[in-house]
Design an enzyme around this catalytic site. Sequence first.
Site, PDB file in Angstrom:
ATOM      1  N   GLY A  56      12.160  -1.920  -1.846  1.00  0.00           N
ATOM      2  CA  GLY A  56      13.502  -1.520  -1.454  1.00  0.00           C
ATOM      3  C   GLY A  56      13.735  -1.703   0.025  1.00  0.00           C
ATOM      4  O   GLY A  56      12.938  -2.327   0.729  1.00  0.00           O
ATOM      5  N   LYS A  57      14.833  -1.138   0.517  1.00  0.00           N
ATOM      6  CA  LYS A  57      15.174  -1.259   1.932  1.00  0.00           C
ATOM      7  C   LYS A  57      14.226  -0.472   2.817  1.00  0.00           C
ATOM      8  O   LYS A  57      14.031  -0.820   3.981  1.00  0.00           O
ATOM      9  CB  LYS A  57      16.615  -0.775   2.162  1.00  0.00           C
ATOM     10  CG  LYS A  57      17.683  -1.625   1.513  1.00  0.00           C
ATOM     11  CD  LYS A  57      19.062  -1.098   1.808  1.00  0.00           C
ATOM     12  CE  LYS A  57      19.290   0.265   1.169  1.00  0.00           C
ATOM     13  NZ  LYS A  57      20.679   0.753   1.369  1.00  0.00           N
ATOM     14  N   GLU A  58      13.631   0.581   2.267  1.00  0.00           N
ATOM     15  CA  GLU A  58      12.828   1.490   3.078  1.00  0.00           C
ATOM     16  C   GLU A  58      11.337   1.431   2.792  1.00  0.00           C
ATOM     17  O   GLU A  58      10.526   1.774   3.656  1.00  0.00           O
ATOM     18  CB  GLU A  58      13.292   2.935   2.853  1.00  0.00           C
ATOM     19  CG  GLU A  58      14.744   3.176   3.208  1.00  0.00           C
ATOM     20  CD  GLU A  58      15.203   4.539   2.726  1.00  0.00           C
ATOM     21  OE1 GLU A  58      14.444   5.182   1.981  1.00  0.00           O
ATOM     22  OE2 GLU A  58      16.316   4.953   3.087  1.00  0.00           O
ATOM     23  N   ILE A 147       5.412   7.353 -12.950  1.00  0.00           N
ATOM     24  CA  ILE A 147       6.258   7.489 -14.136  1.00  0.00           C
ATOM     25  C   ILE A 147       6.224   6.159 -14.885  1.00  0.00           C
ATOM     26  O   ILE A 147       6.895   5.188 -14.519  1.00  0.00           O
ATOM     27  CB  ILE A 147       7.702   7.872 -13.768  1.00  0.00           C
ATOM     28  CG1 ILE A 147       7.712   9.097 -12.859  1.00  0.00           C
ATOM     29  CG2 ILE A 147       8.515   8.124 -15.035  1.00  0.00           C
ATOM     30  CD1 ILE A 147       7.067  10.327 -13.440  1.00  0.00           C
ATOM     31  N   ASP A 190      22.413   9.753  -3.001  1.00  0.00           N
ATOM     32  CA  ASP A 190      22.456   8.314  -3.284  1.00  0.00           C
ATOM     33  C   ASP A 190      22.145   8.063  -4.756  1.00  0.00           C
ATOM     34  O   ASP A 190      21.507   7.081  -5.111  1.00  0.00           O
ATOM     35  CB  ASP A 190      21.451   7.583  -2.394  1.00  0.00           C
ATOM     36  CG  ASP A 190      21.634   6.059  -2.428  1.00  0.00           C
ATOM     37  OD1 ASP A 190      22.788   5.605  -2.599  1.00  0.00           O
ATOM     38  OD2 ASP A 190      20.635   5.329  -2.318  1.00  0.00           O
ATOM     39  N   TYR A 194      20.330   3.066 -10.416  1.00  0.00           N
ATOM     40  CA  TYR A 194      19.224   2.336  -9.790  1.00  0.00           C
ATOM     41  C   TYR A 194      18.080   3.234  -9.333  1.00  0.00           C
ATOM     42  O   TYR A 194      17.022   2.734  -8.952  1.00  0.00           O
ATOM     43  CB  TYR A 194      19.740   1.527  -8.591  1.00  0.00           C
ATOM     44  CG  TYR A 194      20.660   0.396  -8.984  1.00  0.00           C
ATOM     45  CD1 TYR A 194      20.145  -0.840  -9.377  1.00  0.00           C
ATOM     46  CD2 TYR A 194      22.044   0.567  -8.972  1.00  0.00           C
ATOM     47  CE1 TYR A 194      20.997  -1.878  -9.737  1.00  0.00           C
ATOM     48  CE2 TYR A 194      22.891  -0.463  -9.332  1.00  0.00           C
ATOM     49  CZ  TYR A 194      22.356  -1.681  -9.719  1.00  0.00           C
ATOM     50  OH  TYR A 194      23.210  -2.707 -10.085  1.00  0.00           O
ATOM     51  N   ASP A 207      13.555   8.474  -5.518  1.00  0.00           N
ATOM     52  CA  ASP A 207      14.121   8.072  -4.224  1.00  0.00           C
ATOM     53  C   ASP A 207      14.991   9.183  -3.635  1.00  0.00           C
ATOM     54  O   ASP A 207      16.211   9.056  -3.511  1.00  0.00           O
ATOM     55  CB  ASP A 207      14.935   6.784  -4.358  1.00  0.00           C
ATOM     56  CG  ASP A 207      14.081   5.596  -4.748  1.00  0.00           C
ATOM     57  OD1 ASP A 207      12.856   5.651  -4.530  1.00  0.00           O
ATOM     58  OD2 ASP A 207      14.631   4.615  -5.288  1.00  0.00           O
TER      59      ASP A 207
END
Length: 281
Positions: A56-58, A147, A190, A194, A207
């Site tokens: 992901g972005k992070e 998970i 958020d 997704y 997330d």
Amino acid sequence: MPKKPLDFKKKEEKRRKDEDLFKVVDSAIDTATYNSLMLVSKKLNLEEIFGSISSGKEAKIYPAKDFKGKFYALKVFYVSTAQSKKALIKYTKGDYRFEGAKVGSTRSLVELWTKKEFRNLRDMFDAGVRVPEPYVFFRNILIIDFIGENGVRAPLLKELPDDEINEDVYMDILEQITKMVKKARLVHGDLSEYNILVKDKKPYIIDVSQALPIEHDKSLELLKNDVENINRFFANKGIEVQGTDSFLSNLLGDLDVRNCGGSEDTGSKQDNSETGRDDQL
């Protein structure tokens, strides 16, 4: 040819074991992070860390297995992206739980962000929200329950076939939001198709690094966006959804959302350094 010293042989054996344990080197793994992973592997008695299954972005997610066959998810946060830095500042500023935290560099900010996600997961898990159980965190590495099965992650809500997207899943997600707000006193901020995994027909919220206390001045706006995102997804799948305003009215009707500043009478929790829990490696 002279024999190699014994200490050299031991170092060589250790190097080979480390290489066997962690076989992937990519943009998320700088030298410091690699060394941290080695410490984490010893703490959890890991046999192997597999290649990234999510990017992901992070952060990136790496499945890992211990010698008993238990799988973990290692979330490794990037330490050098400007985009992440902006998000970290945005969702940390105004969070009373981290007021006074010393942040002198991007790396220290990322390490605070790692701690923040651990704290959010712990508070949600303790409140009965269905999230991956958090185990420990160390620097920019977060270790949580995996998970899925045998290193294969459960599908995202976005990835479910249409015949498995039904009212039961929808109502379960609303229940998780309710527990998150009323019991953990947190807003995801958020939430969408997704970042919800579905295993055995049960949704797991993931997330949560950006999650904020319900007392934060942006929390109600973010909560409304969360509910609207979930309603949009299920409505597009032909599921009858609750009105966002109606759901929020029932959810927040008797909830005290005044800014508490972390006082004890709001049920806020102290940092792990004060609770004595072995949260940080």
